[in-house]
Design an enzyme around this catalytic site. Sequence first.
Site, PDB file in Angstrom:
ATOM      1  N   TYR A   1     -13.429  -3.378  -5.301  1.00 20.56           N
ATOM      2  CA  TYR A   1     -12.632  -4.613  -5.297  1.00 20.56           C
ATOM      3  C   TYR A   1     -12.737  -5.258  -6.590  1.00 20.56           C
ATOM      4  O   TYR A   1     -11.651  -5.265  -7.653  1.00 20.56           O
ATOM      5  CB  TYR A   1     -12.901  -5.693  -4.299  1.00 20.56           C
ATOM      6  CG  TYR A   1     -12.325  -7.107  -4.588  1.00 20.56           C
ATOM      7  CD1 TYR A   1     -10.832  -7.199  -4.276  1.00 20.56           C
ATOM      8  CD2 TYR A   1     -12.908  -8.187  -4.957  1.00 20.56           C
ATOM      9  CE1 TYR A   1      -9.937  -8.167  -4.470  1.00 20.56           C
ATOM     10  CE2 TYR A   1     -12.193  -9.407  -4.991  1.00 20.56           C
ATOM     11  CZ  TYR A   1     -10.944  -9.528  -4.728  1.00 20.56           C
ATOM     12  OH  TYR A   1     -10.213 -10.587  -4.800  1.00 20.56           O
TER      13      TYR A   1
ATOM     14  N   LYS B   1      -9.531  -5.367  -9.539  1.00 17.55           N
ATOM     15  CA  LYS B   1      -9.241  -6.537 -10.186  1.00 17.55           C
ATOM     16  C   LYS B   1      -9.538  -6.696 -11.883  1.00 17.55           C
ATOM     17  O   LYS B   1      -8.674  -7.176 -12.731  1.00 17.55           O
ATOM     18  CB  LYS B   1      -9.772  -7.744  -9.603  1.00 17.55           C
ATOM     19  CG  LYS B   1      -9.204  -8.221  -8.217  1.00 17.55           C
ATOM     20  CD  LYS B   1      -8.002  -8.214  -8.179  1.00 17.55           C
ATOM     21  CE  LYS B   1      -7.551  -9.129  -6.742  1.00 17.55           C
ATOM     22  NZ  LYS B   1      -6.157  -9.514  -6.611  1.00 17.55           N
TER      23      LYS B   1
ATOM     24  N   ASN C   1       0.138 -11.789  -6.574  1.00 15.92           N
ATOM     25  CA  ASN C   1      -0.952 -12.307  -5.685  1.00 15.92           C
ATOM     26  C   ASN C   1      -1.383 -11.628  -4.642  1.00 15.92           C
ATOM     27  O   ASN C   1      -2.656 -11.624  -4.309  1.00 15.92           O
ATOM     28  CB  ASN C   1      -0.277 -13.734  -5.076  1.00 15.92           C
ATOM     29  CG  ASN C   1      -1.266 -14.212  -4.182  1.00 15.92           C
ATOM     30  OD1 ASN C   1      -2.270 -14.959  -4.496  1.00 15.92           O
ATOM     31  ND2 ASN C   1      -0.761 -14.141  -2.904  1.00 15.92           N
TER      32      ASN C   1
ATOM     33  N   ALA D   1     -13.603  -3.462  -9.674  1.00 17.97           N
ATOM     34  CA  ALA D   1     -12.982  -2.641 -10.326  1.00 17.97           C
ATOM     35  C   ALA D   1     -11.581  -2.741 -10.382  1.00 17.97           C
ATOM     36  O   ALA D   1     -10.907  -2.640 -11.621  1.00 17.97           O
ATOM     37  CB  ALA D   1     -13.653  -1.240 -10.225  1.00 17.97           C
TER      38      ALA D   1
ATOM     39  N   ASN E   1       0.792  -1.179  -0.069  1.00 18.15           N
ATOM     40  CA  ASN E   1       0.044  -0.066   0.257  1.00 18.15           C
ATOM     41  C   ASN E   1       0.705   1.315   0.003  1.00 18.15           C
ATOM     42  O   ASN E   1       0.393   2.484  -0.086  1.00 18.15           O
ATOM     43  CB  ASN E   1      -1.005  -0.063   1.234  1.00 18.15           C
ATOM     44  CG  ASN E   1      -2.008   1.216   1.299  1.00 18.15           C
ATOM     45  OD1 ASN E   1      -2.427   1.551   0.116  1.00 18.15           O
ATOM     46  ND2 ASN E   1      -2.561   1.547   2.403  1.00 18.15           N
ATOM     47  N   VAL E   2       2.276   0.787   0.133  1.00 15.08           N
ATOM     48  CA  VAL E   2       3.124   2.203   0.376  1.00 15.08           C
ATOM     49  C   VAL E   2       4.199   2.048  -0.793  1.00 15.08           C
ATOM     50  O   VAL E   2       4.926   1.257  -0.944  1.00 15.08           O
ATOM     51  CB  VAL E   2       3.843   1.947   1.580  1.00 15.08           C
ATOM     52  CG1 VAL E   2       4.814   3.238   1.760  1.00 15.08           C
ATOM     53  CG2 VAL E   2       2.740   2.173   2.830  1.00 15.08           C
TER      54      VAL E   2
HETATM   55  N1  NAP Z   1      -9.747 -16.454  -1.203  1.00 13.69           N
HETATM   56  C1  NAP Z   1     -10.544 -16.373  -2.262  1.00 13.69           C
HETATM   57  O1  NAP Z   1     -11.813 -16.855  -2.161  1.00 13.69           O
HETATM   58  C2  NAP Z   1     -10.212 -15.294  -3.210  1.00 13.69           C
HETATM   59  C3  NAP Z   1     -11.013 -15.264  -4.412  1.00 13.69           C
HETATM   60  C4  NAP Z   1     -10.902 -14.226  -5.541  1.00 13.69           C
HETATM   61  C5  NAP Z   1      -9.668 -13.683  -5.612  1.00 13.69           C
HETATM   62  N2  NAP Z   1      -8.689 -13.998  -4.168  1.00 13.69           N
HETATM   63  C6  NAP Z   1      -7.446 -13.153  -4.525  1.00 13.69           C
HETATM   64  O2  NAP Z   1      -6.346 -14.104  -4.208  1.00 13.69           O
HETATM   65  C7  NAP Z   1      -5.361 -13.243  -3.743  1.00 13.69           C
HETATM   66  C8  NAP Z   1      -4.704 -14.148  -2.545  1.00 13.69           C
HETATM   67  O3  NAP Z   1      -5.657 -13.993  -1.537  1.00 13.69           O
HETATM   68  P1  NAP Z   1      -5.750 -15.060  -0.403  1.00 13.69           P
HETATM   69  O4  NAP Z   1      -7.209 -15.627  -0.637  1.00 13.69           O
HETATM   70  O5  NAP Z   1      -4.828 -16.089  -0.175  1.00 13.69           O
HETATM   71  O6  NAP Z   1      -5.921 -14.247   0.984  1.00 13.69           O
HETATM   72  P2  NAP Z   1      -5.088 -14.004   2.266  1.00 13.69           P
HETATM   73  O7  NAP Z   1      -5.011 -15.306   2.882  1.00 13.69           O
HETATM   74  O8  NAP Z   1      -5.735 -13.074   3.054  1.00 13.69           O
HETATM   75  O9  NAP Z   1      -3.916 -13.610   1.692  1.00 13.69           O
HETATM   76  C9  NAP Z   1      -3.551 -12.257   1.455  1.00 13.69           C
HETATM   77  C10 NAP Z   1      -2.105 -12.135   1.243  1.00 13.69           C
HETATM   78  O10 NAP Z   1      -1.890 -10.796   0.710  1.00 13.69           O
HETATM   79  C11 NAP Z   1      -0.925  -9.956   1.419  1.00 13.69           C
HETATM   80  N3  NAP Z   1      -1.212  -8.321   1.617  1.00 13.69           N
HETATM   81  C12 NAP Z   1      -2.646  -7.968   1.798  1.00 13.69           C
HETATM   82  N4  NAP Z   1      -2.430  -6.727   1.815  1.00 13.69           N
HETATM   83  C13 NAP Z   1      -1.180  -6.268   1.581  1.00 13.69           C
HETATM   84  C14 NAP Z   1      -0.342  -5.166   1.696  1.00 13.69           C
HETATM   85  N5  NAP Z   1      -0.831  -3.920   2.091  1.00 13.69           N
HETATM   86  N6  NAP Z   1       0.927  -5.256   1.465  1.00 13.69           N
HETATM   87  C15 NAP Z   1       1.570  -6.344   1.242  1.00 13.69           C
HETATM   88  N7  NAP Z   1       0.834  -7.493   1.290  1.00 13.69           N
HETATM   89  C16 NAP Z   1      -0.305  -7.614   1.542  1.00 13.69           C
HETATM   90  C17 NAP Z   1      -0.967 -10.563   2.754  1.00 13.69           C
HETATM   91  O11 NAP Z   1       0.143 -10.723   3.530  1.00 13.69           O
HETATM   92  P3  NAP Z   1       0.204  -9.649   5.100  1.00 13.69           P
HETATM   93  O12 NAP Z   1      -0.818 -10.069   5.815  1.00 13.69           O
HETATM   94  O13 NAP Z   1       1.624 -10.248   5.529  1.00 13.69           O
HETATM   95  O14 NAP Z   1       0.420  -8.323   4.791  1.00 13.69           O
HETATM   96  C18 NAP Z   1      -1.465 -11.939   2.458  1.00 13.69           C
HETATM   97  O15 NAP Z   1      -0.248 -12.957   2.426  1.00 13.69           O
HETATM   98  C19 NAP Z   1      -5.713 -12.093  -3.520  1.00 13.69           C
HETATM   99  O16 NAP Z   1      -5.303 -11.126  -4.513  1.00 13.69           O
HETATM  100  C20 NAP Z   1      -7.127 -12.103  -3.514  1.00 13.69           C
HETATM  101  O17 NAP Z   1      -7.881 -10.837  -4.056  1.00 13.69           O
HETATM  102  C21 NAP Z   1      -9.037 -14.545  -3.452  1.00 13.69           C
END
Ligand code: NAP
Length: 243
Positions: A150, A154, A85, A152, A64-65
């Site tokens: 969200y 993606k 990711n 928009a 975010n930074v």
């Molecule tokens: N799970 C679903 O159903 C689903 C569906 C569609 C798409 N997605 C997409 O899949 C991807 C992975 O998500 P996930 O389901 O594995 O979620 P998750 O378990 O919550 O993992 C999200 C990851 O993103 C990192 N992250 C979030 N904000 C961040 C920031 N400001 N700076 C750096 N890292 C950041 C987190 O790391 P830290 O907490 O260590 O910062 C974490 O490692 C995402 O892009 C999500 O939008 C997920």
Amino acid sequence: MRFDGKKVLVTGATSGVGRETAKLFAQHGAAVIVTGRNESRGKAVVEDLATASAPARFIAADLNVSDDVRRLIQEAGDVDILVNNAGFWELAPTAEATEAGLDAMFAVNVKAPFLLTAAYAPAMAGNGGGAIVNVSTMVADRGQAGMAGYGAAKAALESLTRSWAAEYGPQGVRVNAVALGPTMTPAMDPMAHMLPTFVAAIPLGRAAQPIEIANAIAYLCSEESSFITGAVVPVDGGRQSVL
Ligand SMILES: NC(=O)c1ccc[n+]([C@@H]2O[C@H](COP(=O)([O-])OP(=O)(O)OC[C@H]3O[C@@H](n4cnc5c(N)ncnc54)[C@H](OP(=O)(O)O)[C@@H]3O)[C@@H](O)[C@H]2O)c1
């Protein structure tokens, strides 16, 4: 699939899909850079990878930074494979969504992948080629109440995927995306009550496990997918393909 001698950066590798992806690349011979904000989870992932043949390391960064993204790029050095990711959603009706939340969703889901790709794709091209995979969602393509910002963000990432495929393809860098349906990671916890409704519309009758997404990401980065670029591959149990 083998990634011996390849260096891979996986953002958001401290949890869920990113963690499984980092592990899979390491198991297949890659040197993996794990990144995220959470140091203890990041170090635990790296410890988990310690048995793999190539070294892994953790670099903490808040995507975010922008300055943090630039520091990450400097500390990581060149990579052969980039997995954009990291991402998150703020679940809120549009009128109740916060401006800070909207900015953060675009910073993490769009701007950070843009900065990372701008830094790495030319270097990959200079090294004879590379692969980038962006992690998107079916919500980029289908309306979902409470997820306007969200979706928009993606959708922008999917558009970037196609533009980067056009821009870097001639130099041997392939860029693809995976569009996820519901996947069993901590990000789904706040939506657990909605899962039965989601699952009812999925032909395969269940949500994904993170390793099933990791397998698709790794495939799109492997030699086995050498003629695929600019694709947004649904990895959603068939959800996007049916009424
Ligand atoms: N799970 C679903 O159903 C689903 C569906 C569609 C798409 N997605 C997409 O899949 C991807 C992975 O998500 P996930 O389901 O594995 O979620 P998750 O378990 O919550 O993992 C999200 C990851 O993103 C990192 N992250 C979030 N904000 C961040 C920031 N400001 N700076 C750096 N890292 C950041 C987190 O790391 P830290 O907490 O260590 O910062 C974490 O490692 C995402 O892009 C999500 O939008 C997920």
